[in-house]
Write a protein that holds these residues in place. Structure first.
Motif, PDB file in Angstrom:
ATOM      1  N   GLY A  97       0.609  -1.242   0.257  1.00 43.57           N
ATOM      2  CA  GLY A  97      -0.256  -0.236  -0.681  1.00 43.57           C
ATOM      3  C   GLY A  97       1.247   1.274  -0.042  1.00 43.57           C
TER       4      GLY A  97
ATOM      5  N   GLN B 220       1.293   3.984  -2.900  1.00 43.85           N
ATOM      6  CA  GLN B 220       0.552   5.578  -2.067  1.00 43.85           C
ATOM      7  C   GLN B 220      -0.733   4.834  -2.710  1.00 43.85           C
ATOM      8  OE1 GLN B 220       2.591   8.072  -4.616  1.00 43.85           O
ATOM      9  NE2 GLN B 220       4.556   8.109  -3.233  1.00 43.85           N
ATOM     10  N   THR B 221      -1.309   4.170  -1.629  1.00 38.53           N
ATOM     11  CA  THR B 221      -3.427   3.923  -1.886  1.00 38.53           C
ATOM     12  C   THR B 221      -3.280   4.690  -0.733  1.00 38.53           C
ATOM     13  OG1 THR B 221      -2.595   2.115   0.459  1.00 38.53           O
ATOM     14  CG2 THR B 221      -2.646   1.335  -2.009  1.00 38.53           C
ATOM     15  N   PRO B 222      -4.442   5.418  -0.111  1.00 38.76           N
ATOM     16  CA  PRO B 222      -4.919   6.874   0.249  1.00 38.76           C
ATOM     17  C   PRO B 222      -4.920   5.729   2.161  1.00 38.76           C
ATOM     18  CG  PRO B 222      -6.594   6.392  -1.302  1.00 38.76           C
ATOM     19  CD  PRO B 222      -5.444   4.674  -1.306  1.00 38.76           C
ATOM     20  N   ASN B 223      -4.879   4.612   2.399  1.00 40.16           N
ATOM     21  CA  ASN B 223      -4.684   4.199   3.042  1.00 40.16           C
ATOM     22  C   ASN B 223      -4.733   2.712   3.441  1.00 40.16           C
ATOM     23  OD1 ASN B 223      -5.879   4.063   6.576  1.00 40.16           O
ATOM     24  ND2 ASN B 223      -7.629   3.790   5.296  1.00 40.16           N
TER      25      ASN B 223
ATOM     26  N   TYR C  64      -2.318  -3.917  -5.567  1.00 39.16           N
ATOM     27  CA  TYR C  64      -2.275  -2.851  -4.961  1.00 39.16           C
ATOM     28  C   TYR C  64      -2.292  -1.967  -3.555  1.00 39.16           C
ATOM     29  CZ  TYR C  64      -4.644  -1.763 -10.173  1.00 39.16           C
ATOM     30  OH  TYR C  64      -4.511  -1.728 -11.352  1.00 39.16           O
TER      31      TYR C  64
ATOM     32  N   GLY D  54      -5.880  -0.754   1.968  1.00 38.83           N
ATOM     33  CA  GLY D  54      -6.608   0.951   1.753  1.00 38.83           C
ATOM     34  C   GLY D  54      -6.862   0.886   0.706  1.00 38.83           C
ATOM     35  N   ALA D  55      -6.579  -0.191  -0.554  1.00 37.11           N
ATOM     36  CA  ALA D  55      -6.778   0.950  -1.982  1.00 37.11           C
ATOM     37  C   ALA D  55      -8.153   0.855  -1.761  1.00 37.11           C
ATOM     38  CB  ALA D  55      -6.304  -0.888  -3.341  1.00 37.11           C
ATOM     39  N   PHE D  56      -8.171   1.765  -3.405  1.00 36.87           N
ATOM     40  CA  PHE D  56     -10.115   2.058  -2.842  1.00 36.87           C
ATOM     41  C   PHE D  56      -9.861   1.860  -4.462  1.00 36.87           C
ATOM     42  CE2 PHE D  56      -9.756   5.240   0.226  1.00 36.87           C
ATOM     43  CZ  PHE D  56     -10.895   5.344   0.136  1.00 36.87           C
TER      44      PHE D  56
ATOM     45  N   TYR E 186     -15.987   5.005  -5.460  1.00 37.17           N
ATOM     46  CA  TYR E 186     -15.312   4.358  -4.675  1.00 37.17           C
ATOM     47  C   TYR E 186     -14.624   4.193  -3.799  1.00 37.17           C
ATOM     48  CZ  TYR E 186     -12.749   6.117  -9.149  1.00 37.17           C
ATOM     49  OH  TYR E 186     -12.823   6.169  -9.991  1.00 37.17           O
TER      50      TYR E 186
ATOM     51  N   ASN F  42     -13.029   1.327  -0.026  1.00 35.62           N
ATOM     52  CA  ASN F  42     -11.954  -0.048   0.246  1.00 35.62           C
ATOM     53  C   ASN F  42     -12.252  -1.307   1.083  1.00 35.62           C
ATOM     54  OD1 ASN F  42     -12.220   1.588   2.424  1.00 35.62           O
ATOM     55  ND2 ASN F  42     -10.580   2.586   2.870  1.00 35.62           N
TER      56      ASN F  42
ATOM     57  N   SER G  68      -6.124  -6.829  -3.758  1.00 28.72           N
ATOM     58  CA  SER G  68      -5.904  -5.857  -2.560  1.00 28.72           C
ATOM     59  C   SER G  68      -3.468  -6.300  -3.110  1.00 28.72           C
ATOM     60  CB  SER G  68      -5.896  -5.121  -1.634  1.00 28.72           C
ATOM     61  OG  SER G  68      -6.392  -6.097  -0.346  1.00 28.72           O
TER      62      SER G  68
END
Length: 409
Positions: free
Chosen positions: A68, A72-75, A294, A297-299, A310, A312, A324
């Motif tokens: 992640g 650079q996933t959001p969370n 991905y 936390g991937a969206f 979107y 997660n 993910s």
């Protein structure tokens, strides 16, 4: 004594985990802190095999975070508590379950929590039917709904029954003694079946349909005496259900048809477009990065006819794990779960342990339910995994034969 207080806190925490999912967090944190204060000496009796499983679960969490962060996933820390923090707590939980009577206490708490859930949910439904206002002790805005030919219950505590029902059903059939009268157990099981129908929850309905078959599938685990008892009890249970079915069908066939459609609609993409849309999308995302995924936390965008958002977190948890964390992550975590189940079956058969077999049956239905409802993604519902690990550890560190009160034969 100190030990009694530790047991009280631990069993109380287990009760709240089962009955008040994602509620009363202050009480649960308080019980956990009190346990840490009371425990002076930590046993060092965790087997190598169980340590390796804990390590793999922890590695899965770290792996998801690393991927992640890489993408650079959001969370990326979305599941850090589930796979990295909570396992540490249950690691200590496993250390202290070193005697069989401790597991008996756990089963007693499981029964009390199960009875509480079934009793309250049926009471609330009854109040809804007759127009009596039963206080809603949960945070669900619409706990119960009635339609023309079916109903729907939205209490989250029904997820607990996915684990507890197979345990109590198998122990009842095997006449396993844990100091609860068998007639009371039988009444609770029949009430559970009724609740599973009016709940309109397909995973619970599927469990009650499959459950009577389980004793026959695992008949090789039992001696001839116990096998005869279980077969007779199962046929009696099925006979009661058949009589009730034909009675209701003769008086209100539309009701039977309505609940049947509720169950069968789960397999119809036109009636349940959201999960089918999720499946297609998540498989496509998985194919884009099949090896590493991905990251946690991937969206992903759930397309129409889904919710067009979107997200997660998805109902199809295994598909999301594939998308993910890729094949690598999926093999790590699902492999750990499957090892617990199949090695547990080996241990249960080798040790003639009907109690452990009942735990494994509960775990099996939790793993099935997790496919379409992420029940194993919360602190309140992952404890069955670690209860099974604790039982494995119990046998790994206690090599002698078990006492007669836990024998299948």
């Amino acid at each position: 004594s100190r030990n009694s207080l530790i047991a009280f806190c631990g069993l109380s925490l287990l009760f709240f985990l089962m009955t008040f999912i994602s509620q009363l967090n202050g009480v649960r944190v308080g019980l956990m802190l009190l346990l840490l204060l009371l425990i002076r000496k930590i046993p060092s009796n965790l087997s190598i095999k169980v340590r390796i499983v804990f390590l793999f679960i922890f590695i899965y969490g770290i792996y998801g975070i690393y991927i992640g962060l890489l993408y650079q996933t959001p969370n990326p820390f979305l599941y850090v508590t589930i796979y990295c923090v909570y396992p540490c707590f249950f690691f200590f939980f496993s250390l202290f379950l070193i005697k069989n009577n401790y597991f008996i206490k756990v089963v007693q708490v499981i029964f009390v929590a199960h009875f509480f859930i079934v009793g309250y949910d049926l009471l609330y439904a009854w109040g809804f039917f007759v127009g009596i206002d039963i206080p809603n002790i949960y945070t669900v805005e619409i706990p119960f709904s009635i339609y023309s030919d079916s109903s729907r219950m939205n209490f989250v505590n029904l997820n607990t029954l996915t684990f507890t029902t197979p345990i109590l059903f198998l122990l009842l059939l095997a006449k396993y003694e844990f100091k609860i009268p068998s007639i009371f157990q039988s009444l609770v099981m029949l009430s559970t079946f009724f609740l599973s129908i009016i709940s309109g929850r397909r995973s619970v309905m599927l469990m009650m349909i499959v459950l009577p078959v389980v004793p026959f599938v695992f008949s090789g685990f039992f001696s001839k005496k116990i096998k005869t008892t279980i077969v007779k009890s199962t046929f009696f249970f099925i006979l009661i259900l058949i009589v009730v079915f034909f009675k209701v069908n003769s008086e209100n066939p539309e009701l039977i048809k309505g609940y049947s459609e509720v169950f069968l609609n789960a397999f119809d993409s036109d009636k349940e477009p959201i999960k089918f849309a999720q499946k297609t999308m998540l498989i496509e995302r998985f194919m884009e990065k099949p090896i590493f995924g991905y990251g946690s936390g991937a969206f992903f965008f759930e397309p129409s006819p889904g919710r067009a958002l979107y997200m997660n977190q998805f109902e199809l948890s295994y598909h999301y794990k594939l998308a993910s964390t890729g094949i690598i992550g999926f093999v790590i975590i699902v492999g750990a779960y499957l090892w617990i189940f199949f090695y547990g079956l080996y241990v249960a058969k080798r040790k003639n342990d009907v109690l452990f077999l009942s735990f494994l049956m509960g775990l099996f239905f939790m793993l099935v339910a997790d496919a379409t409802n992420p029940v194993l993604c919360s602190f309140d519902l992952i404890w069955p995994i670690y209860l099974c690990l604790a039982r494995i550890n119990y046998w790994e560190v206690n090599k002698e034969d078990i006492k007669s009160d836990v024998l299948i034969s």
